[in-house]
Design an enzyme around this catalytic site. Structure first.
Site, PDB file in Angstrom:
ATOM      1  N   ASP A  43       6.020  15.471 -33.182  1.00 56.22           N
ATOM      2  CA  ASP A  43       5.537  14.103 -33.093  1.00 56.22           C
ATOM      3  C   ASP A  43       6.664  13.185 -32.609  1.00 56.22           C
ATOM      4  O   ASP A  43       7.812  13.359 -33.026  1.00 56.22           O
ATOM      5  CB  ASP A  43       5.080  13.684 -34.499  1.00 56.22           C
ATOM      6  CG  ASP A  43       4.200  12.474 -34.440  1.00 56.22           C
ATOM      7  OD1 ASP A  43       2.999  12.635 -34.691  1.00 56.22           O
ATOM      8  OD2 ASP A  43       4.714  11.371 -34.129  1.00 56.22           O
TER       9      ASP A  43
ATOM     10  N   HIS B  94       5.552   6.616  -7.098  1.00 59.16           N
ATOM     11  CA  HIS B  94       5.655   7.804  -6.233  1.00 59.16           C
ATOM     12  C   HIS B  94       5.418   7.480  -4.763  1.00 59.16           C
ATOM     13  O   HIS B  94       5.788   8.254  -3.890  1.00 59.16           O
ATOM     14  CB  HIS B  94       4.736   8.933  -6.726  1.00 59.16           C
ATOM     15  CG  HIS B  94       3.303   8.771  -6.337  1.00 59.16           C
ATOM     16  ND1 HIS B  94       2.454   7.896  -6.959  1.00 59.16           N
ATOM     17  CD2 HIS B  94       2.568   9.358  -5.365  1.00 59.16           C
ATOM     18  CE1 HIS B  94       1.258   7.960  -6.391  1.00 59.16           C
ATOM     19  NE2 HIS B  94       1.297   8.838  -5.419  1.00 59.16           N
TER      20      HIS B  94
ATOM     21  N   ASP C 142      -3.302  -0.727 -10.864  1.00 56.85           N
ATOM     22  CA  ASP C 142      -3.125   0.705 -10.591  1.00 56.85           C
ATOM     23  C   ASP C 142      -2.373   0.945  -9.286  1.00 56.85           C
ATOM     24  O   ASP C 142      -1.464   1.773  -9.240  1.00 56.85           O
ATOM     25  CB  ASP C 142      -4.507   1.387 -10.549  1.00 56.85           C
ATOM     26  CG  ASP C 142      -4.407   2.904 -10.445  1.00 56.85           C
ATOM     27  OD1 ASP C 142      -3.506   3.480 -11.075  1.00 56.85           O
ATOM     28  OD2 ASP C 142      -5.245   3.514  -9.755  1.00 56.85           O
TER      29      ASP C 142
ATOM     30  N   HIS D 137       2.215   0.323  -5.572  1.00 58.81           N
ATOM     31  CA  HIS D 137       2.254   1.062  -4.295  1.00 58.81           C
ATOM     32  C   HIS D 137       2.138   0.136  -3.073  1.00 58.81           C
ATOM     33  O   HIS D 137       2.916   0.232  -2.119  1.00 58.81           O
ATOM     34  CB  HIS D 137       1.114   2.076  -4.207  1.00 58.81           C
ATOM     35  CG  HIS D 137       1.085   3.067  -5.326  1.00 58.81           C
ATOM     36  ND1 HIS D 137       2.189   3.422  -6.048  1.00 58.81           N
ATOM     37  CD2 HIS D 137       0.061   3.799  -5.838  1.00 58.81           C
ATOM     38  CE1 HIS D 137       1.844   4.324  -6.963  1.00 58.81           C
ATOM     39  NE2 HIS D 137       0.564   4.565  -6.857  1.00 58.81           N
TER      40      HIS D 137
ATOM     41  N   GLU E 193      -9.885   5.153  -0.921  1.00 60.75           N
ATOM     42  CA  GLU E 193     -10.064   6.485  -1.508  1.00 60.75           C
ATOM     43  C   GLU E 193     -11.554   6.773  -1.573  1.00 60.75           C
ATOM     44  O   GLU E 193     -12.326   5.921  -2.016  1.00 60.75           O
ATOM     45  CB  GLU E 193      -9.438   6.547  -2.898  1.00 60.75           C
ATOM     46  CG  GLU E 193      -7.914   6.426  -2.828  1.00 60.75           C
ATOM     47  CD  GLU E 193      -7.224   6.477  -4.176  1.00 60.75           C
ATOM     48  OE1 GLU E 193      -6.213   7.187  -4.303  1.00 60.75           O
ATOM     49  OE2 GLU E 193      -7.703   5.795  -5.099  1.00 60.75           O
TER      50      GLU E 193
ATOM     51  N   LYS F   5       7.182   8.893  -0.647  1.00 62.29           N
ATOM     52  CA  LYS F   5       6.436   9.362   0.535  1.00 62.29           C
ATOM     53  C   LYS F   5       7.217   9.031   1.795  1.00 62.29           C
ATOM     54  O   LYS F   5       7.544   7.862   2.029  1.00 62.29           O
ATOM     55  CB  LYS F   5       5.055   8.688   0.589  1.00 62.29           C
ATOM     56  CG  LYS F   5       4.098   9.164  -0.492  1.00 62.29           C
ATOM     57  CD  LYS F   5       2.770   8.429  -0.330  1.00 62.29           C
ATOM     58  CE  LYS F   5       1.834   8.736  -1.478  1.00 62.29           C
ATOM     59  NZ  LYS F   5       0.960   9.872  -1.258  1.00 62.29           N
TER      60      LYS F   5
ATOM     61  N   LYS G 113     -11.774   2.405  -4.876  1.00 61.17           N
ATOM     62  CA  LYS G 113     -12.315   3.745  -5.131  1.00 61.17           C
ATOM     63  C   LYS G 113     -13.720   3.821  -4.546  1.00 61.17           C
ATOM     64  O   LYS G 113     -14.432   2.805  -4.462  1.00 61.17           O
ATOM     65  CB  LYS G 113     -12.411   3.992  -6.639  1.00 61.17           C
ATOM     66  CG  LYS G 113     -11.078   3.903  -7.383  1.00 61.17           C
ATOM     67  CD  LYS G 113     -10.230   5.146  -7.219  1.00 61.17           C
ATOM     68  CE  LYS G 113      -8.988   5.109  -8.083  1.00 61.17           C
ATOM     69  NZ  LYS G 113      -7.976   6.106  -7.668  1.00 61.17           N
TER      70      LYS G 113
HETATM   71  C1  BG6 Z   1      -1.839   6.745  -8.477  1.00 58.33           C
HETATM   72  C2  BG6 Z   1      -3.068   6.019  -8.973  1.00 58.33           C
HETATM   73  O1  BG6 Z   1      -0.679   6.034  -8.811  1.00 58.33           O
HETATM   74  O2  BG6 Z   1      -1.910   6.879  -7.071  1.00 58.33           O
HETATM   75  C3  BG6 Z   1      -4.335   6.713  -8.534  1.00 58.33           C
HETATM   76  O3  BG6 Z   1      -3.031   5.961 -10.393  1.00 58.33           O
HETATM   77  C4  BG6 Z   1      -4.335   6.951  -7.033  1.00 58.33           C
HETATM   78  O4  BG6 Z   1      -5.495   5.977  -8.912  1.00 58.33           O
HETATM   79  C5  BG6 Z   1      -3.035   7.634  -6.627  1.00 58.33           C
HETATM   80  O5  BG6 Z   1      -5.444   7.770  -6.701  1.00 58.33           O
HETATM   81  C6  BG6 Z   1      -2.911   7.787  -5.128  1.00 58.33           C
HETATM   82  O6  BG6 Z   1      -1.768   8.516  -4.819  1.00 58.33           O
HETATM   83  P1  BG6 Z   1      -1.723   9.506  -3.602  1.00 58.33           P
HETATM   84  O7  BG6 Z   1      -0.325  10.016  -3.574  1.00 58.33           O
HETATM   85  O8  BG6 Z   1      -2.729  10.579  -3.878  1.00 58.33           O
HETATM   86  O9  BG6 Z   1      -2.092   8.685  -2.406  1.00 58.33           O
END
Ligand code: BG6
Length: 469
Positions: free
Chosen positions: A85, A168, A225, A230, A206, A172, A316
């Site tokens: 935990d 992330h 999100d 991003h 997406e 890229k 989405k």
């Molecule tokens: C994430 C989001 O950070 O990035 C997701 O939480 C999204 O909702 C995703 O789908 C997209 O990342 P990638 O690398 O698949 O374009």
């Protein structure tokens, strides 16, 4: 950049979804490239032992990218597992024991932000924060105040140079290529400003829904999100001034300046949408007001960009999966018939493939003086041997390179911009699955000339060609 390499990786949330989908494949990739030679200690509360943990790693690789037998054998040898935990000091004593001999561990918090405080405090108490780094996942906070509170918690045990806030998208290559393309090409600079550019639009579409993440998504929504992080990163890469040096602080200084030049978003410059059927998703409130689509307009009030609107939209269940930037130029003074002219454009496609395209007007076939738009396209599909974003960011964090991570001031500036609309009760419009968001977008937040919807293309590898748009 601190010049030591982390000598152990501890990752919290080791039995979770992110570990399964992204972290094990990234670790295997790092091993294949010789970027990982240190113990990897998974921590979670699942009642597992090391063998079960190894089996999970194997299963993850089978599903996400494939198992490389030699690399997996090495990975198995590096894996350790601590079950316990996060509120229990005994868990952290067990981690301490596994860290024997490590002076500079990296602690990766792949866990919900509400647990950051508990884990960081326990790390400090058990002596594991000393000389260590901490890597944290997005979302970094929920709004400006919670991001400031998270920063306070992290700074109580780690210096800013030891904190790595993952986005992330920064891992890229096509996102970084926007900066390289801008500053490595002499022809770009003269037109990349308010004198020539009329508007810029960024689309992250997406074609899937919330994919079982309803509970998370319903607390988060599109703005938190992907837009606040991003897409603002892409915005900064498009808008920043050339850094005078390429060390991480100088580059990050330039990025944060872009955000500083943007006023808080006004509710009149935003349209939020929700796809039909979202409220029936598991984990979503039946009367949810959370957006699954957002379109907004901001302006970078800098010397370079004042007066140029930047439009951002993401959602989405849109018609395609694609992230793309389109910059439209001002119209040239007309010497030919006005209706024969269209605006030139520059298009950066970030995914699924990397494309840079320049749209120009040429004479259409036939004898009439009619213009048509053609594109000069350079395009490259990701190569199988290319690093995944997660591999890049994890490797960089362990090497102490902060360039691809969000700095404290950056994160807070990004929240400052969206904070007012997150707190306001803005309208929410429904849209059909597979549509480009609600129709209100075109009335309220629309670039001159309209949104350009990305189309799925099937281009050959780095073809330089002329094509009719
Ligand atoms: C994430 C989001 O950070 O990035 C997701 O939480 C999204 O909702 C995703 O789908 C997209 O990342 P990638 O690398 O698949 O374009």
């Amino acid at each position: 950049m601190s010049n030591f390499h982390s000598d152990a990786l501890v990752f919290f949330g080791a039995t979770g979804d992110l570990a399964y989908k992204k972290i094990f494949p990234a670790l295997q990739g790092m091993l294949r490239r010789g970027r990982l030679e240190v113990p990897v200690i998974g921590v979670a509360k699942a009642g597992w032992d090391l063998e079960q943990f190894r089996a999970r790693a194997h299963d993850s690789l089978e599903k996400h990218g494939g198992v490389d037998a030699a690399a997996f054998e090495k990975l198995s040898g590096l894996l350790r597992y601590v079950d316990g935990d996060y509120t229990d000091p005994a868990t952290f004593q067990a981690i301490r024991k596994e860290l024997t001999g490590a002076q500079h561990p990296a602690h990766y918090l792949a866990i919900p932000p509400v647990l950051f405080g508990t884990v960081v405090e326990q790390l400090a108490k058990s002596g594991s924060a000393q000389g260590a780094r901490v890597i944290v996942e997005k979302p970094f906070g929920h709004d400006l105040a919670s991001a400031q509170e998270l920063n306070r918690i992290l700074h109580a045990s780690f210096p800013e140079s030891g904190i790595f806030r993952i986005d992330h998208y920064l891992g890229k290559r096509p996102v970084n290529n926007v900066v390289v393309f801008r500053f490595a090409n002499a022809f770009m600079e003269p037109f990349w400003n308010r004198n020539y550019i009329d508007s810029v639009q960024i689309t992250m579409a997406e074609d899937f829904g919330v994919q079982g993440r309803g509970a998370f998504y319903d607390q988060t929504g599109t703005i938190r999100d992907v837009i606040q992080n991003h897409l603002f990163q892409i915005l900064c890469n498009l808008g920043m001034e050339p850094p005078v040096r390429i060390d991480s602080e100088t580059v990050r200084d330039e990025k944060v300046k872009v955000l500083k030049a943007i006023r808080p978003l006004e509710v009149t410059n935003l349209v939020r949408g929700q796809f039909k059927g979202y409220r029936q998703e598991k984990g979503v409130a039946p009367d949810s007001k959370m957006e699954t689509f957002a379109a907004l307009r901001v302006e970078i009030e800098s010397w370079r960009w004042k007066g140029v609107p930047f439009y951002i939209r993401a959602g989405k269940n849109l018609p395609v999966t694609c992230t793309e930037v389109l910059a439209r130029f001002r119209k040239p003074p007309s010497v030919v018939r006005e209706d024969a002219l269209s605006r030139n454009h520059l298009r950066f496609r970030i995914s699924p493939e990397m494309t840079i395209a320049m749209g120009a007007t040429v004479m259409a076939p036939g004898e009439a003086l009619v213009g048509e738009t053609v594109e000069m396209v350079a395009s490259r599909h990701p190569r199988p041997e290319e690093m995944e974003a997660y591999e890049r960011v994890l490797g960089d964090a362990m090497a102490g390179d902060t360039t691809l991570f969000a700095r404290q001031d950056y994160v807070e500036e990004a929240w400052r911009i969206v904070d007012p609309v997150l707190k306001a009760d803005t309208p929410l419009y429904e849209y059909e699955k597979g549509a480009w968001g609600p129709s209100e977008v075109d009335k309220i937040v629309s670039p001159a000339g309209g949104w350009q919807n990305p189309i799925a293309t099937d281009q050959e590898d780095f073809r330089v060609a002329t094509q009719v748009a």
